[in-house]
Design an enzyme around this catalytic site. Structure first.
Site, PDB file in Angstrom:
ATOM      1  N   GLY A   1     -22.937   1.940 -75.957  1.00 34.41           N
ATOM      2  CA  GLY A   1     -22.747   0.743 -76.424  1.00 34.41           C
ATOM      3  C   GLY A   1     -23.136  -0.817 -76.077  1.00 34.41           C
ATOM      4  CD  GLU A   2     -24.342  -2.053 -72.224  1.00 32.16           C
ATOM      5  OE1 GLU A   2     -25.108  -2.672 -71.892  1.00 32.16           O
ATOM      6  OE2 GLU A   2     -24.544  -1.117 -70.539  1.00 32.16           O
TER       7      GLU A   2
END
Length: 339
Positions: A304-305
């Site tokens: 993610g991120e």
């Protein structure tokens, strides 16, 4: 789709000094970016990735391998420059913005953090809707507003990341509801659950869905019932980016579910979306196939991120570079194939 400009772009791609189709996905990306921008000489200007962070009430039910407070701790890591997304955006010359969409923590005033907090986390959708209808609409509005400000700087390519312990649970339920597929096909190990914890996660989410009865498949209602503030803001942000003619970079599972919500609201979003990678989260591959999406990377990421967007970005640069700089058969005096 403007057929005249589309034909011109495809002709330019096909008559570069290479066999037709020899650059594979780069050719498709070059066509898509040029067509989004309506030009034979596209450019990627002031790329941005925005990470939206929020806390999830469902996290208190043990659906993640990490405790809920990690959400706030990771936001602090982002704004101090220590996370993977910081490394990859710096490496590739991408501007990074971090947004508090609704983290259960008071960050105070911090110039490195955009304060768009709707509340200190969603409510647990195990017992009731995650957010009110007004909160959901506010998320969409704030996501749009942030993108409008970024677009005003001249940016024409934008990606979205997220941080929120428990958000794979939200994403899995949203996907199940909107695609009408079994929840078991959507639920994965998230941040690293073992098999026993995964079974418990599935049981908890199954109970949550049963508790809400038939919510239907309206994307706004499903988002309000099971979503997170960060997922809803990404949804609004993607819609705004597409309306402003930007290239929209889609990250992993959670961002792809936000895209699914936005796509079901406005199907034209698909013309702007570049799917950056296929994560190892169970539901992601299924979702990408449903969307007929061809991700750029298959490198086993599941962080993610927005990290998939940042790592894939140089591939987009290569696609634009060959279209703008590579010689044609005519200009280079190279003979084309005779058959």
């Amino acid at each position: 789709m403007n057929s005249e400009i589309a034909e011109q772009i495809q002709h330019k791609i096909d008559f570069k000094t290479k066999p037709m189709g020899a650059l594979g996905l780069l050719e498709k990306l070059a066509f898509q970016i040029a067509h989004i921008q309506g030009t034979l000489t596209p450019a990627l200007i002031k790329p941005h990735i925005i990470v939206f962070a929020a806390s999830h009430g469902i996290a208190a039910s043990g659906v993640s391998a990490y405790p809920p407070e990690v959400t706030a701790q990771m936001v602090l890591n982002f704004i101090s420059g220590g996370a993977a997304i910081n490394v990859f955006t710096k490496q590739n010359g991408i501007e990074l913005l971090v947004v508090d969409a609704g983290v259960d923590f008071d960050f105070g005033k911090n110039e490195k953090l955009i304060d768009a907090k709707v509340a200190f986390g969603t409510r647990s959708f195990l017992t009731g809707p995650a957010m009110s209808a007004a909160e959901c609409q506010e998320c969409l509005r704030r996501g749009r507003e942030i993108v409008a400000h970024v677009h005003a700087t001249g940016c024409n390519v934008i990606g979205f990341g997220e941080m929120g312990i428990g958000n794979t649970s939200s994403a899995a339920v949203i996907m199940s509801k909107l695609l009408n597929v079994p929840l078991a096909d959507c639920v994965g190990k998230g941040t690293g659950l073992n098999d026993g914890q995964l079974s418990a996660k599935l049981a908890t989410l199954t109970q949550a869905m049963q508790n809400h009865g038939d919510t239907g498949a309206n994307p706004l209602r499903v988002l309000q019932t099971f979503g997170g503030f960060e997922i809803a803001m990404i949804c609004g942000a993607m819609l705004e980016a597409a309306e402003r003619g930007m290239v929209v970079l889609v990250d992993g599972f959670i961002a792809s579910v936000a895209y699914l919500c936005a796509f079901q609201m406005h199907a034209d979003l698909s013309l702007h979306a570049v799917f950056c990678h296929e994560s190892t989260e169970k539901g992601h591959g299924y979702l990408l196939r449903h969307l007929n999406a061809e991700p750029i990377l298959h490198v086993g990421m599941r962080l993610g991120e927005g990290t998939g967007c940042a790592v894939a970005y140089p591939i987009l640069q290569s696609a634009v570079a060959f279209l703008n700089e590579m010689a044609s058969f005519e200009s280079a005096g190279v003979s084309n194939k005779s058959l």
